[in-house]
Design a protein around this motif. Structure first.
Motif, PDB file in Angstrom:
ATOM      1  N   ASN A  81       0.794  -1.218   0.000  1.00  0.00           N
ATOM      2  CA  ASN A  81       0.000   0.000   0.000  1.00  0.00           C
ATOM      3  C   ASN A  81       0.831   1.274   0.000  1.00  0.00           C
ATOM      4  N   ALA A  82       1.997   1.255   0.647  1.00  0.00           N
ATOM      5  CA  ALA A  82       2.765   2.480   0.873  1.00  0.00           C
ATOM      6  C   ALA A  82       3.129   3.163  -0.439  1.00  0.00           C
ATOM      7  N   GLY A  83       3.073   4.486  -0.433  1.00  0.00           N
ATOM      8  CA  GLY A  83       3.443   5.238  -1.628  1.00  0.00           C
ATOM      9  C   GLY A  83       3.628   6.705  -1.299  1.00  0.00           C
ATOM     10  N   VAL A  84       4.360   7.391  -2.154  1.00  0.00           N
ATOM     11  CA  VAL A  84       4.539   8.834  -2.032  1.00  0.00           C
ATOM     12  C   VAL A  84       4.221   9.463  -3.375  1.00  0.00           C
ATOM     13  N   LEU A  85       3.922  10.760  -3.340  1.00  0.00           N
ATOM     14  CA  LEU A  85       3.469  11.454  -4.547  1.00  0.00           C
ATOM     15  C   LEU A  85       4.605  12.051  -5.364  1.00  0.00           C
ATOM     16  N   GLY A  86       5.724  12.327  -4.716  1.00  0.00           N
ATOM     17  CA  GLY A  86       6.831  12.940  -5.444  1.00  0.00           C
ATOM     18  C   GLY A  86       8.069  13.001  -4.585  1.00  0.00           C
ATOM     19  N   GLY A  87       9.079  13.712  -5.076  1.00  0.00           N
ATOM     20  CA  GLY A  87      10.338  13.829  -4.360  1.00  0.00           C
ATOM     21  C   GLY A  87      11.288  12.701  -4.686  1.00  0.00           C
ATOM     22  N   ARG A  88      12.455  12.740  -4.069  1.00  0.00           N
ATOM     23  CA  ARG A  88      13.488  11.761  -4.381  1.00  0.00           C
ATOM     24  C   ARG A  88      13.147  10.360  -3.876  1.00  0.00           C
ATOM     25  N   ALA A  89      12.208  10.255  -2.931  1.00  0.00           N
ATOM     26  CA  ALA A  89      11.804   8.936  -2.440  1.00  0.00           C
ATOM     27  C   ALA A  89      10.805   8.248  -3.362  1.00  0.00           C
ATOM     28  N   GLY A 117      -4.931   5.486 -11.351  1.00  0.00           N
ATOM     29  CA  GLY A 117      -5.388   5.757 -12.705  1.00  0.00           C
ATOM     30  C   GLY A 117      -4.398   6.601 -13.483  1.00  0.00           C
ATOM     31  N   TRP A 118      -3.543   7.318 -12.764  1.00  0.00           N
ATOM     32  CA  TRP A 118      -2.527   8.142 -13.421  1.00  0.00           C
ATOM     33  C   TRP A 118      -1.444   7.308 -14.083  1.00  0.00           C
ATOM     34  N   HIS A 119      -1.421   5.999 -13.793  1.00  0.00           N
ATOM     35  CA  HIS A 119      -0.379   5.172 -14.421  1.00  0.00           C
ATOM     36  C   HIS A 119      -0.508   5.184 -15.936  1.00  0.00           C
ATOM     37  N   ARG A 120      -1.708   5.483 -16.451  1.00  0.00           N
ATOM     38  CA  ARG A 120      -1.911   5.494 -17.900  1.00  0.00           C
ATOM     39  C   ARG A 120      -1.165   6.640 -18.573  1.00  0.00           C
ATOM     40  N   SER A 121      -0.740   7.622 -17.794  1.00  0.00           N
ATOM     41  CA  SER A 121       0.076   8.713 -18.338  1.00  0.00           C
ATOM     42  C   SER A 121       1.564   8.429 -18.212  1.00  0.00           C
ATOM     43  N   ASP A 142       4.813   7.528 -13.925  1.00  0.00           N
ATOM     44  CA  ASP A 142       5.794   6.506 -14.303  1.00  0.00           C
ATOM     45  C   ASP A 142       5.916   5.454 -13.208  1.00  0.00           C
ATOM     46  N   SER A 143       6.030   5.918 -11.957  1.00  0.00           N
ATOM     47  CA  SER A 143       6.211   4.979 -10.846  1.00  0.00           C
ATOM     48  C   SER A 143       5.032   4.026 -10.738  1.00  0.00           C
ATOM     49  N   LYS A 144       3.834   4.518 -10.969  1.00  0.00           N
ATOM     50  CA  LYS A 144       2.660   3.661 -10.865  1.00  0.00           C
ATOM     51  C   LYS A 144       2.531   2.729 -12.070  1.00  0.00           C
ATOM     52  N   LEU A 145       2.998   3.161 -13.234  1.00  0.00           N
ATOM     53  CA  LEU A 145       3.067   2.247 -14.370  1.00  0.00           C
ATOM     54  C   LEU A 145       4.031   1.107 -14.063  1.00  0.00           C
ATOM     55  N   PHE A 146       5.169   1.429 -13.480  1.00  0.00           N
ATOM     56  CA  PHE A 146       6.161   0.407 -13.182  1.00  0.00           C
ATOM     57  C   PHE A 146       5.627  -0.613 -12.167  1.00  0.00           C
ATOM     58  N   VAL A 147       4.978  -0.134 -11.103  1.00  0.00           N
ATOM     59  CA  VAL A 147       4.514  -1.083 -10.090  1.00  0.00           C
ATOM     60  C   VAL A 147       3.320  -1.890 -10.599  1.00  0.00           C
ATOM     61  N   THR A 148       2.535  -1.324 -11.505  1.00  0.00           N
ATOM     62  CA  THR A 148       1.436  -2.084 -12.105  1.00  0.00           C
ATOM     63  C   THR A 148       1.988  -3.179 -13.012  1.00  0.00           C
ATOM     64  N   ALA A 149       3.047  -2.881 -13.752  1.00  0.00           N
ATOM     65  CA  ALA A 149       3.710  -3.897 -14.564  1.00  0.00           C
ATOM     66  C   ALA A 149       4.344  -4.968 -13.684  1.00  0.00           C
ATOM     67  N   LEU A 150       4.873  -4.568 -12.527  1.00  0.00           N
ATOM     68  CA  LEU A 150       5.427  -5.550 -11.588  1.00  0.00           C
ATOM     69  C   LEU A 150       4.349  -6.525 -11.148  1.00  0.00           C
ATOM     70  N   ARG A 174      -4.117  12.035   3.365  1.00  0.00           N
ATOM     71  CA  ARG A 174      -3.033  13.016   3.493  1.00  0.00           C
ATOM     72  C   ARG A 174      -2.280  13.153   2.179  1.00  0.00           C
ATOM     73  N   MET A 175      -2.101  12.052   1.465  1.00  0.00           N
ATOM     74  CA  MET A 175      -1.414  12.070   0.185  1.00  0.00           C
ATOM     75  C   MET A 175      -2.293  12.651  -0.916  1.00  0.00           C
ATOM     76  N   GLY A 176      -3.565  12.252  -0.938  1.00  0.00           N
ATOM     77  CA  GLY A 176      -4.459  12.709  -1.996  1.00  0.00           C
ATOM     78  C   GLY A 176      -4.886  14.154  -1.874  1.00  0.00           C
ATOM     79  N   GLY A 177      -4.854  14.681  -0.642  1.00  0.00           N
ATOM     80  CA  GLY A 177      -5.230  16.062  -0.415  1.00  0.00           C
ATOM     81  C   GLY A 177      -6.709  16.208  -0.111  1.00  0.00           C
ATOM     82  N   PRO A 178      -7.095  17.289   0.593  1.00  0.00           N
ATOM     83  CA  PRO A 178      -8.483  17.446   1.026  1.00  0.00           C
ATOM     84  C   PRO A 178      -9.463  17.673  -0.109  1.00  0.00           C
ATOM     85  N   GLY A 179      -8.974  18.107  -1.269  1.00  0.00           N
ATOM     86  CA  GLY A 179      -9.875  18.375  -2.384  1.00  0.00           C
ATOM     87  C   GLY A 179     -10.103  17.204  -3.309  1.00  0.00           C
ATOM     88  N   ALA A 180      -9.548  16.044  -2.981  1.00  0.00           N
ATOM     89  CA  ALA A 180      -9.714  14.872  -3.847  1.00  0.00           C
ATOM     90  C   ALA A 180     -11.190  14.498  -3.951  1.00  0.00           C
TER      91      ALA A 180
END
Length: 247
Positions: A81-89, A117-121, A142-150, A174-180
């Motif tokens: 489940n763990a994931g981050v939205l950006g940055g070097r991690a 769903g963003w993996h399609r980009s 890109d990261s989500k495309l890679f893990v979906t292929a995994l 917290r990751m998705g933001g209050p406006g999701a």
């Protein structure tokens, strides 16, 4: 009763999945990044959950986390489940950690990987990728495309394991933001269901899911050449390999 490990359980969808599975009587192991984060899951621990600790952005801690998990005994399911939205991690957490944990944790019956769903980009291009996170070499899609292929590669290479990718929707964590705009109440349901259900749909493998229904992923997800290149690149960086991966 199933035994399930849920990574990234201190908050958001991971915590919701862990709590739901625990409430349903399953044996749950939660994961937090550092010892001080155990306070965030104290109620789950008081309710019978166990915990493992490790920073998924650090390869040595990911390996130590796999050792902790294996010391607890074989799991029926692991929810990555763990994931981050950006940055070097971004790549270490979203792709490298799930790969290493898949390779190093004793093989469960079910594996669930959080996609988007963003993996399609995303772009199925590994040239110049920096798995270490020393620099930002790829995007969140890109990261989500890679893990979906995994997830799809695991389903193909390990036919005895039910492996799936799940798009939980864009929900106000917290990751998705209050406006999701997505429904937070539904965000954890599919991955928890896939981890334990005996329904015929959940007993399949290789699916890309959104709210308990399969959808068509990016074409590269099921491209065996891309899968092989991805596994080879991750193996070269980590030193871990998926048994049966042909590397």
């Amino acid at each position: 009763m199933s035994r399930i490990l849920v990574t990234g359980s201190a908050d958001g969808l991971g915590r919701a999945a862990a709590a739901a599975l625990l409430d349903d009587g399953h044996s749950v192991v939660v994961h937090v990044r550092a010892p001080e984060r155990l306070a965030a899951v104290r109620d789950l621990l008081d309710g019978g959950a166990q915990a493992v600790v490790g920073d998924l952005a650090k390869l040595d801690e990911v390996r130590a986390l796999a050792d902790q998990a294996n010391a607890l005994g074989r799991f029926d399911a692991v929810i990555h489940n763990a994931g981050v939205l950006g940055g070097r991690a971004l790549l270490p957490v979203n792709v490298v950690a799930p790969f290493v944990l898949t390779a190093e944790i004793e093989r469960p019956e079910r594996l669930i990987y959080l996609s988007s769903g963003w993996h399609r980009s995303g772009q199925p291009d590994l040239d110049g990728v920096d798995w270490s996170g020393a620099r930002e070499s790829r995007s969140y899609p890109d990261s989500k495309l890679f893990v979906t292929a995994l997830a799809a590669a695991v389903a193909r290479l390990w036919p005895e394991v039910r492996s799936h990718a799940v798009d939980p929707g864009w929900v106000p964590t917290r990751m998705g933001g209050p406006g999701a705009p997505g429904d937070l109440r539904l965000g954890h349901v599919t991955q928890a269901w896939l981890a334990v259900s005996d329904s015929p749909e959940a007993l399949t493998s290789g699916g890309y899911w959104y709210h308990q229904a399969t959808r068509e992923p990016h074409p590269a997800v099921h491209d065996e050449d891309f899968q092989a290149a991805l596994l080879r690149s991750l193996a070269d960086y980590t030193g871990s390999t998926l048994p049966g991966g042909g590397l």
